[in-house]
Write a protein that holds these residues in place. Structure first.
Motif, PDB file in Angstrom:
ATOM      1  N   LEU A  69       0.831  -1.343   0.022  1.00 36.07           N
ATOM      2  CA  LEU A  69       0.124  -0.074   0.011  1.00 36.07           C
ATOM      3  C   LEU A  69       0.652   1.248  -0.037  1.00 36.07           C
ATOM      4  O   LEU A  69       0.678   1.962  -0.826  1.00 36.07           O
ATOM      5  CB  LEU A  69      -0.946  -0.162   1.414  1.00 36.07           C
ATOM      6  CG  LEU A  69      -1.705   1.176   1.216  1.00 36.07           C
ATOM      7  CD1 LEU A  69      -2.864   1.161   0.424  1.00 36.07           C
ATOM      8  CD2 LEU A  69      -2.397   1.133   2.927  1.00 36.07           C
ATOM      9  N   PHE A  70       1.863   1.212   0.872  1.00 36.14           N
ATOM     10  CA  PHE A  70       2.703   2.488   0.948  1.00 36.14           C
ATOM     11  C   PHE A  70       3.540   2.561  -0.387  1.00 36.14           C
ATOM     12  O   PHE A  70       3.838   3.757  -0.843  1.00 36.14           O
ATOM     13  CB  PHE A  70       3.552   2.322   2.215  1.00 36.14           C
ATOM     14  CG  PHE A  70       2.791   2.356   3.626  1.00 36.14           C
ATOM     15  CD1 PHE A  70       1.796   2.592   3.667  1.00 36.14           C
ATOM     16  CD2 PHE A  70       3.384   1.794   4.634  1.00 36.14           C
ATOM     17  CE1 PHE A  70       1.078   2.562   4.804  1.00 36.14           C
ATOM     18  CE2 PHE A  70       2.867   1.618   5.800  1.00 36.14           C
ATOM     19  CZ  PHE A  70       1.839   2.184   5.858  1.00 36.14           C
ATOM     20  N   GLU A 104      -5.264  10.858  -2.460  1.00 35.05           N
ATOM     21  CA  GLU A 104      -5.251   9.925  -1.328  1.00 35.05           C
ATOM     22  C   GLU A 104      -3.895   9.343  -1.056  1.00 35.05           C
ATOM     23  O   GLU A 104      -3.034   9.409  -0.043  1.00 35.05           O
ATOM     24  CB  GLU A 104      -6.256   8.992  -1.258  1.00 35.05           C
ATOM     25  CG  GLU A 104      -7.443   9.513  -1.054  1.00 35.05           C
ATOM     26  CD  GLU A 104      -8.467   8.797   0.169  1.00 35.05           C
ATOM     27  OE1 GLU A 104      -7.641   7.924   0.543  1.00 35.05           O
ATOM     28  OE2 GLU A 104      -9.640   8.866   0.344  1.00 35.05           O
ATOM     29  N   LEU A 107      -1.455  12.291   0.080  1.00 31.47           N
ATOM     30  CA  LEU A 107      -1.745  12.385   1.598  1.00 31.47           C
ATOM     31  C   LEU A 107      -0.765  10.996   1.969  1.00 31.47           C
ATOM     32  O   LEU A 107      -0.222  11.383   3.313  1.00 31.47           O
ATOM     33  CB  LEU A 107      -3.166  12.262   2.084  1.00 31.47           C
ATOM     34  CG  LEU A 107      -4.013  13.387   1.888  1.00 31.47           C
ATOM     35  CD1 LEU A 107      -5.770  13.219   2.164  1.00 31.47           C
ATOM     36  CD2 LEU A 107      -3.490  14.585   2.677  1.00 31.47           C
ATOM     37  N   ASN A 108      -0.940  10.104   1.665  1.00 29.63           N
ATOM     38  CA  ASN A 108      -0.375   8.797   2.176  1.00 29.63           C
ATOM     39  C   ASN A 108       1.269   8.948   2.246  1.00 29.63           C
ATOM     40  O   ASN A 108       1.968   8.717   3.272  1.00 29.63           O
ATOM     41  CB  ASN A 108      -0.745   7.626   1.779  1.00 29.63           C
ATOM     42  CG  ASN A 108      -0.470   6.420   2.483  1.00 29.63           C
ATOM     43  OD1 ASN A 108       0.986   6.011   2.538  1.00 29.63           O
ATOM     44  ND2 ASN A 108      -1.169   5.513   3.031  1.00 29.63           N
ATOM     45  N   ASN A 111       2.409  11.646   4.506  1.00 27.13           N
ATOM     46  CA  ASN A 111       2.641  11.344   5.807  1.00 27.13           C
ATOM     47  C   ASN A 111       3.742  10.284   6.128  1.00 27.13           C
ATOM     48  O   ASN A 111       4.417  10.462   7.162  1.00 27.13           O
ATOM     49  CB  ASN A 111       1.455  10.416   6.192  1.00 27.13           C
ATOM     50  CG  ASN A 111       1.007  11.172   7.650  1.00 27.13           C
ATOM     51  OD1 ASN A 111       0.995  12.156   7.918  1.00 27.13           O
ATOM     52  ND2 ASN A 111       0.086  10.015   8.043  1.00 27.13           N
ATOM     53  N   GLN A 112       3.823   9.297   5.334  1.00 25.50           N
ATOM     54  CA  GLN A 112       5.151   8.511   5.347  1.00 25.50           C
ATOM     55  C   GLN A 112       6.339   9.419   5.489  1.00 25.50           C
ATOM     56  O   GLN A 112       7.304   9.030   6.392  1.00 25.50           O
ATOM     57  CB  GLN A 112       5.158   7.610   3.794  1.00 25.50           C
ATOM     58  CG  GLN A 112       4.329   6.662   3.816  1.00 25.50           C
ATOM     59  CD  GLN A 112       4.709   5.664   2.612  1.00 25.50           C
ATOM     60  OE1 GLN A 112       5.480   5.153   2.538  1.00 25.50           O
ATOM     61  NE2 GLN A 112       3.639   5.712   1.611  1.00 25.50           N
ATOM     62  N   ARG A 114       6.775  12.472   6.258  1.00 26.30           N
ATOM     63  CA  ARG A 114       6.890  13.111   7.519  1.00 26.30           C
ATOM     64  C   ARG A 114       7.476  12.303   8.903  1.00 26.30           C
ATOM     65  O   ARG A 114       8.047  12.802   9.412  1.00 26.30           O
ATOM     66  CB  ARG A 114       5.292  13.662   7.648  1.00 26.30           C
ATOM     67  CG  ARG A 114       5.213  14.942   6.718  1.00 26.30           C
ATOM     68  CD  ARG A 114       3.762  15.541   7.082  1.00 26.30           C
ATOM     69  NE  ARG A 114       4.134  16.547   7.946  1.00 26.30           N
ATOM     70  CZ  ARG A 114       3.143  16.553   9.293  1.00 26.30           C
ATOM     71  NH1 ARG A 114       2.369  15.364   9.326  1.00 26.30           N
ATOM     72  NH2 ARG A 114       3.422  17.429  10.071  1.00 26.30           N
ATOM     73  N   LEU A 115       6.599  11.140   8.701  1.00 26.68           N
ATOM     74  CA  LEU A 115       6.987  10.221   9.933  1.00 26.68           C
ATOM     75  C   LEU A 115       8.423   9.805   9.891  1.00 26.68           C
ATOM     76  O   LEU A 115       9.183   9.515  10.897  1.00 26.68           O
ATOM     77  CB  LEU A 115       5.900   9.205  10.040  1.00 26.68           C
ATOM     78  CG  LEU A 115       4.676   9.422  10.116  1.00 26.68           C
ATOM     79  CD1 LEU A 115       3.619   8.331   9.958  1.00 26.68           C
ATOM     80  CD2 LEU A 115       4.416   9.518  11.826  1.00 26.68           C
ATOM     81  N   GLY A 151       3.458  18.936   5.679  1.00 26.49           N
ATOM     82  CA  GLY A 151       2.408  19.121   6.421  1.00 26.49           C
ATOM     83  C   GLY A 151       1.337  20.112   6.086  1.00 26.49           C
ATOM     84  O   GLY A 151       0.189  19.962   6.065  1.00 26.49           O
ATOM     85  N   GLN A 154      -0.415  18.770   3.205  1.00 31.78           N
ATOM     86  CA  GLN A 154      -1.401  17.660   3.574  1.00 31.78           C
ATOM     87  C   GLN A 154      -2.690  18.628   4.079  1.00 31.78           C
ATOM     88  O   GLN A 154      -3.724  18.457   3.589  1.00 31.78           O
ATOM     89  CB  GLN A 154      -1.044  16.788   4.571  1.00 31.78           C
ATOM     90  CG  GLN A 154      -0.283  15.733   4.294  1.00 31.78           C
ATOM     91  CD  GLN A 154       0.051  14.971   5.692  1.00 31.78           C
ATOM     92  OE1 GLN A 154       0.331  15.265   6.717  1.00 31.78           O
ATOM     93  NE2 GLN A 154      -0.340  13.643   5.568  1.00 31.78           N
ATOM     94  N   GLU A 155      -2.558  19.585   4.843  1.00 27.50           N
ATOM     95  CA  GLU A 155      -3.727  20.657   5.272  1.00 27.50           C
ATOM     96  C   GLU A 155      -4.377  21.186   4.191  1.00 27.50           C
ATOM     97  O   GLU A 155      -5.594  21.305   3.857  1.00 27.50           O
ATOM     98  CB  GLU A 155      -3.070  21.770   6.061  1.00 27.50           C
ATOM     99  CG  GLU A 155      -2.717  21.422   7.368  1.00 27.50           C
ATOM    100  CD  GLU A 155      -3.624  21.200   8.383  1.00 27.50           C
ATOM    101  OE1 GLU A 155      -4.765  21.221   8.102  1.00 27.50           O
ATOM    102  OE2 GLU A 155      -3.331  21.186   9.827  1.00 27.50           O
ATOM    103  N   LEU A 158      -6.348  18.308   2.433  1.00 24.16           N
ATOM    104  CA  LEU A 158      -7.528  18.141   3.152  1.00 24.16           C
ATOM    105  C   LEU A 158      -8.809  19.046   2.995  1.00 24.16           C
ATOM    106  O   LEU A 158      -9.861  18.879   2.966  1.00 24.16           O
ATOM    107  CB  LEU A 158      -7.239  17.896   4.538  1.00 24.16           C
ATOM    108  CG  LEU A 158      -6.463  16.530   5.038  1.00 24.16           C
ATOM    109  CD1 LEU A 158      -5.705  16.856   6.461  1.00 24.16           C
ATOM    110  CD2 LEU A 158      -7.316  15.462   4.829  1.00 24.16           C
ATOM    111  N   ASP A 162     -12.021  18.601   0.878  1.00 27.45           N
ATOM    112  CA  ASP A 162     -12.999  18.520   1.827  1.00 27.45           C
ATOM    113  C   ASP A 162     -13.062  16.862   2.129  1.00 27.45           C
ATOM    114  O   ASP A 162     -14.277  16.341   2.533  1.00 27.45           O
ATOM    115  CB  ASP A 162     -14.295  18.872   1.479  1.00 27.45           C
ATOM    116  CG  ASP A 162     -15.462  18.946   2.542  1.00 27.45           C
ATOM    117  OD1 ASP A 162     -15.009  19.131   3.711  1.00 27.45           O
ATOM    118  OD2 ASP A 162     -16.674  18.941   2.215  1.00 27.45           O
ATOM    119  N   LEU A 163     -11.986  16.418   2.402  1.00 27.86           N
ATOM    120  CA  LEU A 163     -11.780  14.822   2.820  1.00 27.86           C
ATOM    121  C   LEU A 163     -12.332  14.511   4.363  1.00 27.86           C
ATOM    122  O   LEU A 163     -11.984  15.640   5.217  1.00 27.86           O
ATOM    123  CB  LEU A 163     -10.439  14.102   2.576  1.00 27.86           C
ATOM    124  CG  LEU A 163     -10.170  14.305   0.957  1.00 27.86           C
ATOM    125  CD1 LEU A 163      -8.658  14.014   0.767  1.00 27.86           C
ATOM    126  CD2 LEU A 163     -11.166  13.294   0.334  1.00 27.86           C
TER     127      LEU A 163
END
Lengths: 163, 101
Positions: A69-70, A104, A107-108, A111-112, A114-115, A151, A154-155, A158, A162-163
């Motif tokens: 998935l990633f 999507e 976003l994923n 996030n990967q 950033r983490l 980030g 991402q904001e 979103l 309008d997720l």
């Protein structure tokens, strides 16, 4: 830099070379090789370690699915980012269009990234709230800027989708 | 006439089934843990998508995670709980399943 929604895509225009380079680095930033803490964060346990059966089954059946998935999300982003390689002028501002069907995945992947960056540099809560630190300093400062920039994207996604 | 069936009904043989407590499908909880990296808006979106929560409920749980370090977002049977945890991990949230005490 300007970001706006345009029909069936999100358009990031007037991207200066520095920010364009940060975007190009998204796929590489998701890589966890050689960073055990990042690996542990992306593939955290589904239960307390004492729940051995659950954790063992997870490793065998679920973790490979998550890896796929990633990776799929990262590959989608990498494909979209190829738009940034077409400029004939190396220092010109450029435009990136993200198809809405790919948001999507973006976003994923964001996030990967950033983490993984946060885990590699062991950013604290205080670090992560420091939105005004200059990226021109250490590699760690640049990493913090990347986390905040991703980030911000991402904001925006979103908010606009309008997720 | 006394059939073997009637005999069995009158004198049923009770087979005892023993199962360890952990085998019983007791309720499990899905817990989301705080992570300073994940954005509040992102976590809210994930709760809406995975659990179908309305925005207010999703925000309530997000704030619980943010302020208290964790939030119980669902409880029920283990299989479903595992599926939810898998979905949450797919969105890169820190989530675990735990037995309900």
């Amino acid at each position: 830099m300007e970001i706006r929604r345009q029909d069936d895509c999100l358009e990031i225009s007037e991207l200066d070379p520095f920010l364009a380079e940060l975007l190009r680095q998204i796929p590489d930033s998701t890589r966890t090789e050689g960073a055990e803490t990042a690996q542990q964060r992306l593939f955290s346990l589904p239960a307390q370690a004492s729940e051995r059966e659950i954790c063992a089954e997870w490793k065998v059946y679920v973790e490979p699915e998550l890896r796929r998935l990633f990776q799929t999300a990262t590959e989608t982003v990498a494909t979209d980012l190829q738009q940034l390689n077409g400029s004939t002028k190396p220092f010109a501002n450029c435009t990136l269009r993200i198809p809405t069907q790919n948001v999507e995945a973006w976003l994923n992947a964001l996030n990967q990234a950033r983490l993984v960056i946060a885990a590699k540099y062991n950013f604290s809560d205080v670090d992560l709230c420091d939105h005004y630190r200059s990226p021109i300093g250490s590699r760690r400062d640049l990493g913090l800027f990347q986390v905040n920039f991703y980030g911000f994207l991402q904001e925006f996604i979103l908010h606009e989708m309008d997720l | 006439m006394h059939s073997s069936f009637e005999s069995a009904v009158e004198n049923p043989v009770i087979e005892q089934e023993t199962r360890a407590a952990e085998e019983l499908d007791l309720p499990w909880q899905v817990i989301v843990h705080n992570d300073p990296v994940n954005l509040m808006s992102y976590v809210t979106m994930v709760f809406q998508k995975v659990f179908g929560f309305p925005r207010e409920k999703a925000e309530k749980h997000m704030l619980e995670v943010h302020q208290q370090g964790r939030s119980i977002v669902w409880s029920g049977m283990r299989e479903r709980a595992e599926l939810y945890v898998q979905q949450l991990h797919g969105y890169l949230l820190l989530a675990t399943l735990e037995r309900t005490n």
